[in-house]
Design a protein around this motif. Sequence first.
Motif, PDB file in Angstrom:
ATOM      1  N   LEU A 138       2.454  35.109  -5.338  1.00 41.70           N
ATOM      2  CA  LEU A 138       2.711  36.336  -5.875  1.00 41.70           C
ATOM      3  C   LEU A 138       3.462  36.377  -7.140  1.00 41.70           C
ATOM      4  CD1 LEU A 138       2.644  39.195  -4.303  1.00 41.70           C
ATOM      5  CD2 LEU A 138       5.124  38.896  -4.059  1.00 41.70           C
ATOM      6  N   PHE A 139       2.994  37.099  -7.802  1.00 40.16           N
ATOM      7  CA  PHE A 139       3.679  37.399  -9.228  1.00 40.16           C
ATOM      8  C   PHE A 139       3.328  36.303 -10.307  1.00 40.16           C
ATOM      9  CE2 PHE A 139       7.053  40.144  -6.934  1.00 40.16           C
ATOM     10  CZ  PHE A 139       6.337  41.132  -6.914  1.00 40.16           C
ATOM     11  N   GLY A 140       2.400  35.392  -9.741  1.00 49.33           N
ATOM     12  CA  GLY A 140       2.041  34.372 -10.728  1.00 49.33           C
ATOM     13  C   GLY A 140       2.636  33.079 -10.111  1.00 49.33           C
ATOM     14  N   SER A 163      -4.626  33.259  -4.916  1.00 47.45           N
ATOM     15  CA  SER A 163      -4.108  32.964  -6.164  1.00 47.45           C
ATOM     16  C   SER A 163      -4.477  34.088  -7.074  1.00 47.45           C
ATOM     17  CB  SER A 163      -4.443  31.642  -6.905  1.00 47.45           C
ATOM     18  OG  SER A 163      -3.427  31.285  -7.523  1.00 47.45           O
ATOM     19  N   ALA A 164      -4.781  35.308  -6.786  1.00 46.15           N
ATOM     20  CA  ALA A 164      -5.397  36.527  -7.471  1.00 46.15           C
ATOM     21  C   ALA A 164      -4.449  36.675  -8.750  1.00 46.15           C
ATOM     22  CB  ALA A 164      -5.217  37.796  -6.517  1.00 46.15           C
ATOM     23  N   GLN A 165      -3.203  36.459  -8.559  1.00 43.79           N
ATOM     24  CA  GLN A 165      -2.268  36.655  -9.600  1.00 43.79           C
ATOM     25  C   GLN A 165      -1.905  35.246 -10.294  1.00 43.79           C
ATOM     26  OE1 GLN A 165       1.310  38.932  -8.358  1.00 43.79           O
ATOM     27  NE2 GLN A 165      -0.168  40.409  -7.130  1.00 43.79           N
ATOM     28  N   GLY A 166      -2.424  34.080  -9.722  1.00 47.96           N
ATOM     29  CA  GLY A 166      -2.010  33.044 -10.326  1.00 47.96           C
ATOM     30  C   GLY A 166      -2.781  32.178 -10.832  1.00 47.96           C
ATOM     31  N   PHE A 167      -3.999  32.419 -11.519  1.00 50.25           N
ATOM     32  CA  PHE A 167      -4.563  31.461 -12.037  1.00 50.25           C
ATOM     33  C   PHE A 167      -4.193  30.938 -13.308  1.00 50.25           C
ATOM     34  CE2 PHE A 167      -8.270  30.146 -14.746  1.00 50.25           C
ATOM     35  CZ  PHE A 167      -8.768  29.093 -14.162  1.00 50.25           C
ATOM     36  N   ALA A 190      -5.934  43.742 -15.327  1.00 52.20           N
ATOM     37  CA  ALA A 190      -4.353  43.643 -15.534  1.00 52.20           C
ATOM     38  C   ALA A 190      -4.010  42.122 -15.249  1.00 52.20           C
ATOM     39  CB  ALA A 190      -3.608  44.695 -14.637  1.00 52.20           C
ATOM     40  N   LYS A 191      -4.960  41.334 -14.653  1.00 51.22           N
ATOM     41  CA  LYS A 191      -4.448  39.931 -14.131  1.00 51.22           C
ATOM     42  C   LYS A 191      -4.189  39.242 -15.353  1.00 51.22           C
ATOM     43  CE  LYS A 191      -4.792  40.162  -9.598  1.00 51.22           C
ATOM     44  NZ  LYS A 191      -4.789  41.781  -9.449  1.00 51.22           N
ATOM     45  N   PRO A 192      -3.471  38.068 -15.605  1.00 51.32           N
ATOM     46  CA  PRO A 192      -3.287  37.317 -16.578  1.00 51.32           C
ATOM     47  C   PRO A 192      -4.414  36.853 -17.326  1.00 51.32           C
ATOM     48  CG  PRO A 192      -1.715  36.588 -14.654  1.00 51.32           C
ATOM     49  CD  PRO A 192      -2.593  37.571 -14.321  1.00 51.32           C
ATOM     50  N   LEU A 193      -5.545  36.278 -16.576  1.00 50.18           N
ATOM     51  CA  LEU A 193      -7.150  36.236 -17.245  1.00 50.18           C
ATOM     52  C   LEU A 193      -7.812  37.280 -16.566  1.00 50.18           C
ATOM     53  CD1 LEU A 193      -8.877  34.515 -18.953  1.00 50.18           C
ATOM     54  CD2 LEU A 193      -9.312  33.238 -16.718  1.00 50.18           C
ATOM     55  N   GLY A 194      -8.106  38.387 -17.325  1.00 53.23           N
ATOM     56  CA  GLY A 194      -8.760  39.514 -16.837  1.00 53.23           C
ATOM     57  C   GLY A 194      -9.977  39.952 -17.615  1.00 53.23           C
ATOM     58  N   CYS A 195     -10.992  40.214 -16.939  1.00 55.48           N
ATOM     59  CA  CYS A 195     -12.457  40.842 -17.534  1.00 55.48           C
ATOM     60  C   CYS A 195     -12.126  42.342 -17.849  1.00 55.48           C
ATOM     61  CB  CYS A 195     -13.443  40.565 -16.927  1.00 55.48           C
ATOM     62  SG  CYS A 195     -13.625  40.983 -15.006  1.00 55.48           S
ATOM     63  N   VAL A 288       2.372  31.715 -13.582  1.00 51.86           N
ATOM     64  CA  VAL A 288       1.771  32.360 -14.855  1.00 51.86           C
ATOM     65  C   VAL A 288       2.240  33.776 -15.294  1.00 51.86           C
ATOM     66  CG1 VAL A 288      -0.203  33.436 -13.580  1.00 51.86           C
ATOM     67  CG2 VAL A 288      -0.697  32.131 -15.634  1.00 51.86           C
ATOM     68  N   TRP A 289       3.287  34.207 -14.514  1.00 51.93           N
ATOM     69  CA  TRP A 289       4.140  35.489 -14.746  1.00 51.93           C
ATOM     70  C   TRP A 289       2.913  36.538 -15.052  1.00 51.93           C
ATOM     71  CZ3 TRP A 289       8.735  34.650 -13.612  1.00 51.93           C
ATOM     72  CH2 TRP A 289       9.536  33.554 -14.102  1.00 51.93           C
ATOM     73  N   ALA A 290       2.249  36.722 -13.883  1.00 56.11           N
ATOM     74  CA  ALA A 290       1.327  37.926 -13.731  1.00 56.11           C
ATOM     75  C   ALA A 290       2.323  39.350 -13.727  1.00 56.11           C
ATOM     76  CB  ALA A 290       0.436  37.881 -12.316  1.00 56.11           C
ATOM     77  N   GLN A 291       3.448  39.026 -13.222  1.00 53.64           N
ATOM     78  CA  GLN A 291       4.779  39.981 -13.215  1.00 53.64           C
ATOM     79  C   GLN A 291       6.097  39.403 -13.420  1.00 53.64           C
ATOM     80  OE1 GLN A 291       3.984  43.240 -13.420  1.00 53.64           O
ATOM     81  NE2 GLN A 291       1.840  43.418 -12.406  1.00 53.64           N
TER      82      GLN A 291
END
Length: 376
Positions: A138-140, A163-167, A190-195, A288-291
Amino acid sequence: MTAFIDLTTQQARLKPQIDEAMARVLAHGQYILGPEVAELESRLAEFAGARHCITCANGTDALQLALMALGIGRGDAVFCPSFTFAATAEVVPVVGATPVFTDVDAASFNMSAESLARAVEAARARGLRPAAVIPVDLFGLPADRDAIAPVAEAEGMAVIIDSAQGFGAQFRGQGSVTFGDIATTSFFPAKPLGCYGDGGAVFTADDALAEALRSLRVHGKGTHKYDNVRIGLNSRLDTLQAAILLVKLSIYGEEIAARQAVARRYHDGLAEYYSVPPIGDGNGTRSVWAQYTLKARDGEQRDRAMAALKAAGIPSAIYYPLPLHQQTAYRDCPADPAGLGASEDLAARVFSLPMHPYLQPDDQDRVIDVLRRLER
């Protein structure tokens, strides 16, 4: 005005490369599973230290594909934290299994191994077979794999890392998606690595699972598309999205480092006034600090903080205002019999601040100053 998540600055930085990448796709015309898809899978696996990467249409499908590949179905219990987004749990009934909710650790926001052990007993008492557990990064921040793994092993359960928020995060020095039987991630914008649309990926070290996942994402195909050997999904990553992700991946390591600096400035500026998330444990675990999510003392302090930020033109958000076990669709699901008190408490107190690699120190100082002045 400070952006909550700034995709515009990143896009401006990468626009020439992205335009070129998209033009190459338009030129060759292989819009579904084109060469960029295979290249991206190879690059993602290399970046994360994973054996296999199988891309798919979105992060929710990634979880469903994982359950399908593992043969999870009717009569099975799948354990999910209650303090997370609904996608983690919603795929479980889709395959015929039953979601069973666990509580989380109040400091990390991630699945509590002690709660998991209690939830397993509750599921078994209902006649369900403990089949899989889905810890969420959660949140990276990676969930505690070391604490969860023994519980899963004792019960013979599969582990699916959400790891939706944690890649790009690390646990004990290893990539977040290199643990468990299968790990998944999301490339939502909005993810840290997003398309620039929807996208997701599944990771595994198991050759047989990788083969099954590649089949399942294309209608369960066998040796060719008209020989379907499994019941599958239509869940392919578009080639245009793969091309965009390849460009973004080229600077992702740099962006992760920038996120660490932003998190450190928040920590140093706000730890005196709020409960701040852990920066790291000194053993190679890295968010990875998604939030960037604070805990207020209570709901009143949170309301005052968010109102003050809004008045200053600074966005904030609550992730998540209602734990899953209190949401209408999941109220009848089994759960830890000791209750889910940490999940309920966090939902009443947390709020998230602007977080992205392009957050300038001056803008961040404005955020910190508003919150500090409020508490003096």
